[in-house]
Structure formats: C-alpha cells, structure tokens
Design a protein around this motif. Sequence first.
Motif, PDB file in Angstrom:
ATOM      1  N   ALA A 294       0.831  -1.200   0.000  1.00 22.58           N
ATOM      2  CA  ALA A 294       0.000   0.000   0.000  1.00 22.58           C
ATOM      3  C   ALA A 294       0.871   1.257   0.000  1.00 22.58           C
ATOM      4  O   ALA A 294       1.752   1.415   0.852  1.00 22.58           O
ATOM      5  CB  ALA A 294      -0.917   0.005   1.217  1.00 22.58           C
ATOM      6  N   ASP A 295       0.618   2.153  -0.946  1.00 21.09           N
ATOM      7  CA  ASP A 295       1.370   3.402  -1.042  1.00 21.09           C
ATOM      8  C   ASP A 295       0.663   4.570  -0.369  1.00 21.09           C
ATOM      9  O   ASP A 295       1.307   5.561  -0.018  1.00 21.09           O
ATOM     10  CB  ASP A 295       1.614   3.759  -2.511  1.00 21.09           C
ATOM     11  CG  ASP A 295       2.591   2.819  -3.189  1.00 21.09           C
ATOM     12  OD1 ASP A 295       3.597   2.448  -2.552  1.00 21.09           O
ATOM     13  OD2 ASP A 295       2.345   2.447  -4.356  1.00 21.09           O
ATOM     14  N   TYR A 296      -0.647   4.484  -0.229  1.00 20.20           N
ATOM     15  CA  TYR A 296      -1.370   5.560   0.436  1.00 20.20           C
ATOM     16  C   TYR A 296      -2.634   4.999   1.067  1.00 20.20           C
ATOM     17  O   TYR A 296      -3.115   3.928   0.706  1.00 20.20           O
ATOM     18  CB  TYR A 296      -1.710   6.692  -0.537  1.00 20.20           C
ATOM     19  CG  TYR A 296      -2.682   6.342  -1.636  1.00 20.20           C
ATOM     20  CD1 TYR A 296      -4.042   6.634  -1.516  1.00 20.20           C
ATOM     21  CD2 TYR A 296      -2.256   5.728  -2.816  1.00 20.20           C
ATOM     22  CE1 TYR A 296      -4.943   6.315  -2.519  1.00 20.20           C
ATOM     23  CE2 TYR A 296      -3.140   5.418  -3.828  1.00 20.20           C
ATOM     24  CZ  TYR A 296      -4.480   5.705  -3.683  1.00 20.20           C
ATOM     25  OH  TYR A 296      -5.366   5.393  -4.671  1.00 20.20           O
ATOM     26  N   GLY A 297      -3.158   5.721   2.054  1.00 19.86           N
ATOM     27  CA  GLY A 297      -4.318   5.259   2.800  1.00 19.86           C
ATOM     28  C   GLY A 297      -5.584   6.002   2.426  1.00 19.86           C
ATOM     29  O   GLY A 297      -5.706   6.573   1.334  1.00 19.86           O
ATOM     30  N   SER A 298      -6.543   6.010   3.347  1.00 18.78           N
ATOM     31  CA  SER A 298      -7.869   6.578   3.100  1.00 18.78           C
ATOM     32  C   SER A 298      -8.082   7.837   3.925  1.00 18.78           C
ATOM     33  O   SER A 298      -7.330   8.132   4.866  1.00 18.78           O
ATOM     34  CB  SER A 298      -8.950   5.555   3.443  1.00 18.78           C
ATOM     35  OG  SER A 298      -8.825   4.400   2.639  1.00 18.78           O
ATOM     36  N   LEU A 299      -9.128   8.564   3.595  1.00 20.91           N
ATOM     37  CA  LEU A 299      -9.518   9.717   4.381  1.00 20.91           C
ATOM     38  C   LEU A 299     -10.186   9.262   5.669  1.00 20.91           C
ATOM     39  O   LEU A 299     -10.622   8.115   5.804  1.00 20.91           O
ATOM     40  CB  LEU A 299     -10.447  10.618   3.574  1.00 20.91           C
ATOM     41  CG  LEU A 299      -9.837  11.169   2.274  1.00 20.91           C
ATOM     42  CD1 LEU A 299     -10.796  12.144   1.606  1.00 20.91           C
ATOM     43  CD2 LEU A 299      -8.502  11.840   2.529  1.00 20.91           C
ATOM     44  N   ILE A 300     -10.260  10.157   6.629  1.00 27.66           N
ATOM     45  CA  ILE A 300     -10.682   9.775   7.978  1.00 27.66           C
ATOM     46  C   ILE A 300     -12.153   9.379   8.043  1.00 27.66           C
ATOM     47  O   ILE A 300     -12.544   8.579   8.879  1.00 27.66           O
ATOM     48  CB  ILE A 300     -10.399  10.918   8.986  1.00 27.66           C
ATOM     49  CG1 ILE A 300     -10.596  10.455  10.421  1.00 27.66           C
ATOM     50  CG2 ILE A 300     -11.228  12.143   8.661  1.00 27.66           C
ATOM     51  CD1 ILE A 300      -9.658   9.357  10.872  1.00 27.66           C
ATOM     52  N   SER A 301     -12.980   9.900   7.137  1.00 30.66           N
ATOM     53  CA  SER A 301     -14.411   9.601   7.210  1.00 30.66           C
ATOM     54  C   SER A 301     -15.060   9.740   5.840  1.00 30.66           C
ATOM     55  O   SER A 301     -14.521  10.392   4.936  1.00 30.66           O
ATOM     56  CB  SER A 301     -15.112  10.546   8.196  1.00 30.66           C
ATOM     57  OG  SER A 301     -15.115  11.871   7.689  1.00 30.66           O
ATOM     58  N   GLU A 302     -16.234   9.151   5.697  1.00 30.32           N
ATOM     59  CA  GLU A 302     -17.025   9.296   4.473  1.00 30.32           C
ATOM     60  C   GLU A 302     -17.408  10.761   4.264  1.00 30.32           C
ATOM     61  O   GLU A 302     -17.426  11.254   3.132  1.00 30.32           O
ATOM     62  CB  GLU A 302     -18.296   8.436   4.579  1.00 30.32           C
ATOM     63  CG  GLU A 302     -18.052   6.935   4.607  1.00 30.32           C
ATOM     64  CD  GLU A 302     -18.052   6.320   3.216  1.00 30.32           C
ATOM     65  OE1 GLU A 302     -18.282   7.069   2.248  1.00 30.32           O
ATOM     66  OE2 GLU A 302     -17.816   5.096   3.117  1.00 30.32           O
ATOM     67  N   GLU A 303     -17.721  11.455   5.359  1.00 29.71           N
ATOM     68  CA  GLU A 303     -18.136  12.849   5.256  1.00 29.71           C
ATOM     69  C   GLU A 303     -17.006  13.711   4.687  1.00 29.71           C
ATOM     70  O   GLU A 303     -17.226  14.576   3.832  1.00 29.71           O
ATOM     71  CB  GLU A 303     -18.562  13.373   6.630  1.00 29.71           C
ATOM     72  CG  GLU A 303     -19.804  12.723   7.207  1.00 29.71           C
ATOM     73  CD  GLU A 303     -19.532  11.341   7.813  1.00 29.71           C
ATOM     74  OE1 GLU A 303     -20.520  10.620   8.071  1.00 29.71           O
ATOM     75  OE2 GLU A 303     -18.349  10.977   8.013  1.00 29.71           O
ATOM     76  N   HIS A 304     -15.792  13.456   5.166  1.00 29.30           N
ATOM     77  CA  HIS A 304     -14.658  14.223   4.663  1.00 29.30           C
ATOM     78  C   HIS A 304     -14.420  13.901   3.186  1.00 29.30           C
ATOM     79  O   HIS A 304     -14.164  14.803   2.378  1.00 29.30           O
ATOM     80  CB  HIS A 304     -13.416  13.911   5.495  1.00 29.30           C
ATOM     81  CG  HIS A 304     -12.204  14.706   5.105  1.00 29.30           C
ATOM     82  ND1 HIS A 304     -12.256  16.042   4.790  1.00 29.30           N
ATOM     83  CD2 HIS A 304     -10.899  14.345   4.965  1.00 29.30           C
ATOM     84  CE1 HIS A 304     -11.047  16.478   4.488  1.00 29.30           C
ATOM     85  NE2 HIS A 304     -10.195  15.457   4.584  1.00 29.30           N
ATOM     86  N   ALA A 305     -14.521  12.637   2.831  1.00 25.69           N
ATOM     87  CA  ALA A 305     -14.357  12.249   1.426  1.00 25.69           C
ATOM     88  C   ALA A 305     -15.413  12.918   0.546  1.00 25.69           C
ATOM     89  O   ALA A 305     -15.114  13.353  -0.574  1.00 25.69           O
ATOM     90  CB  ALA A 305     -14.438  10.728   1.304  1.00 25.69           C
ATOM     91  N   ASP A 306     -16.636  13.006   1.032  1.00 29.50           N
ATOM     92  CA  ASP A 306     -17.706  13.694   0.296  1.00 29.50           C
ATOM     93  C   ASP A 306     -17.326  15.150   0.015  1.00 29.50           C
ATOM     94  O   ASP A 306     -17.477  15.648  -1.110  1.00 29.50           O
ATOM     95  CB  ASP A 306     -19.008  13.675   1.105  1.00 29.50           C
ATOM     96  CG  ASP A 306     -19.761  12.359   0.989  1.00 29.50           C
ATOM     97  OD1 ASP A 306     -19.505  11.621   0.021  1.00 29.50           O
ATOM     98  OD2 ASP A 306     -20.595  12.082   1.860  1.00 29.50           O
TER      99      ASP A 306
END
Length: 448
Positions: A294-306
């Motif tokens: 894995a080179d990068y991860g995810s955003l902290i929440s669905e709301e932030h991604a939205d």
Amino acid sequence: MSVVGVSPVCNREAISVDEALATAHAARRACRDLPAHVRMSALRNAAASVFDKREMMAHTIVAEGVKTIREARREVDRCHETLLLAAEEARRLGGECVNFGQSAASAGRIGWWERRPLGVVVGITPYNDPLNLVAHKIAPAVAAGAPIIIKPHPRTPTSAHELARAFSGSGLPDGAIQILEADNTQAMELVSDARTSFVSFTGGKQAGEAISRQAIGKRLALELGGVCIAAVASDADVPRAADALASGIVWAAGQNCVHTQRIFAERAVFEQLAQSLTDRLQALRWDDPFSEMADYGSLISEEHADRVHAQIVNTCSRGATLLVGGRRFGRRLEPTLLTGVPDDHPLAREEIFAPVATIEVVDSLTEAENRAADNGAMINSAIFTNRLDSILSWHNALDTGATIVNDSTDFRIDAMPFGGNSSAGLGREGIRFAIEAMTEPKLICIRT
C-alpha cells in the motif's frame, strides 16, 4: 470519557474533567521537583518501550487512523526519536548567573535565574499523527517538569493510551500524564479552567480560534496549518522535484498540516513537471493499509471524502483540468492533480487535507511569490532551485514558518522549530521550543 490513568497506572476508567484537573494540579510540585536525571530516565525508558513495541504501535495507528503500515512504522520511529530528544533537552534545561556588579545600584549582590514549569499543561491532538503528535506534547512536559492532560482526537485515542503506558513504572509522580477522552464541550472546560496554565493545540483554524477565545489568561501554542505552496524554478532537477512533491501530496493520504497543496512551476519546466507528477501519482497503489504494497491510505471519514470530492467536481465545473485521479471509492480518494484552478477557489485558498494538489504555470518566480504571498500564512513552503538569490527572495516574500529547499513542504525533523505565523499558528513545536514555552524564567537575587 475515559482516562489513561495517572502515570504510572494506565487504565481507561471514566473520570470527570474536574477530577483530571484536580489530579494534575495536585501533582505540580512533585513534577517540578523531580530531578532532571529521573525525568531523563523516564523519557529514555518510554523510548525503549516504544521501540520494543514498534510493530504493535504501528498496527494500532493503522487500525484506527489514516496511514499505511509503512507510514505508521515511520511515525513510531519518529516518536522514539522525539522521546530521546526530550531526554537530552531535559539535561540542558537550566539558566544562568546574572552579573549584578554591572551597576553601582546592584553591587554586592549575586543571583541567577532558572526555567521553572508554568503548571498544568493541556495538550489537544489531531488524528493524522496520533502517536508522534501526542509525544510532542507529553515529552516536553515531562522534560520541563509539568503535569499534562492529553485530549486525543476521538477517532484515534488508542495510540495516546499506548504512549502513556510506555511511561508506566518510570518513576514519574501520580498525575504526571493523563489521557482524557473528551468531547468538544469538555475540552473547552479543560482549556478555560483556572488550574490550566498552558494549552498546546494542533488542529484546524476554527477549533484553534475557539480555544484562543476560551483560554483567556493562559499561555498558548497553536499549530493551525494552512495551504502549503511549492515553487519549481526553471533550473530545478525536475525528476527529483517530482519525487519529492508526489510524496508531499500523498503522505497520510494528504491529511497533513504541511501537505503540498499548491505548486507553481516556471514555464520552461511546467509540462515536464506536470507529466512527471501525473505519472508518479498514477503509479501509486492503494491496497489494504496493512499490506506492505500500500502506497497511500484513506480519508478519515465518508463525510470528509464527500466534501473533498465535491470540491474537485466544483473546480472542474469552473474550468479546471483534471490531470490524474479525482475518483472516490468510499473513504478512498485517488491521488489527484489539477491545473487551471482559479486563485479564488477553495482548492487554492483553503487547506484541503486530502491527497489533492494543483499545479499552475508562471512566467517567473516573482509571479509565483506574489500569488503564494496572496494565499496568506502557512507552516512550510518549498522551492526547488539551485540559485541562492531565488531561495532568499522566496523565503523573504512569504509568511511561512519555514522554507524547505529542494524538498517537499512536508519535510520535518522533530528537533526543528515547527509552526506557522499569524493565522497559521502561534508559537512553535519542536522539543526545545516547546519546553521553553512550557516554562518561564525564575530569578533569585541575594544581597551579600
């Protein structure tokens, strides 16, 4: 709300804000009077514990946060270094003699000053570096001889608890370190209480402004972030710049207060840099964050991604061109690079906290300086060039805490003064500088 009990006991018993403050307040003298060698030993022992539990702590960071396993291991290593650095700074914490003989009115006197802790420290930490940013609050407090209450981010409290456990049995007084899981209202109670002497906050501007309004009469250190900007000159090593900038865009999935968000490139290198960056970002792999691949991860929440995805869509509707990325899959957002983003768009003016960056062509570094300066304060800026005059001009033109030359805006070592000016922050992190902020000179003058 829970607490990692007063050091050295580490459990998660529910207590109140008042109980935590009362415990810390009662521990002030015991912490202050602890000999430097005991503080140094406590920090070294905690560092050894972190080192021994490196893999477990890295997995904890991944499990509740935004980092990949490789990023998390680096954070644990930095935490280890931070604690050892604080042990060395505890050795150097002292003062100096005052020459009272320099004035006839003060002749016949001797005296000296030394640095004494202010009192109870409250540290409020974010989710993006849930272990090392906690260490940047706890370690200088221990070195300075101040009791500390840490309020971690509600999504990532476990790393803070694990760090407190690393001090178990280290000889610190009861109440030296407490981890208090609290909501925003309770956090403001911590900040405003008369028993709190110093507040160290790392996070967003809105929360920082609220804290500053509540902390009347308190000493403050606020690390608030901003839009970090890099300039690439026509004489730059473009492949090297592309490697560094790609890292600055995607580290912690861009959820980093020194994330590279805006890039200005002189016309002679713009096309090459844009293509090189596009190729590098496109080649990055998203995978299970526990995977070594894995080179990068995810955003902290669905709301932030939205919110972030909506900003990308909006800027494209206003004429920006998407060079790479832009797609969203749940909390995951592809590393994204855009060009043609209007200077007044939020992607240019506001910290995005995601793996998103913009790249724009400029006809000169002077144009880059003017557009960057118009963006306001930031923690770090970067410039890629081999010309000293260009470096100094960029450094002097911007309201920035640090200028990074030929590397990404997110470069940092834990010994350097770290923080922003004006709206980007107040004071500096970095162990030596945090210790100075948590202490004040106290003078004794003796008439012989």
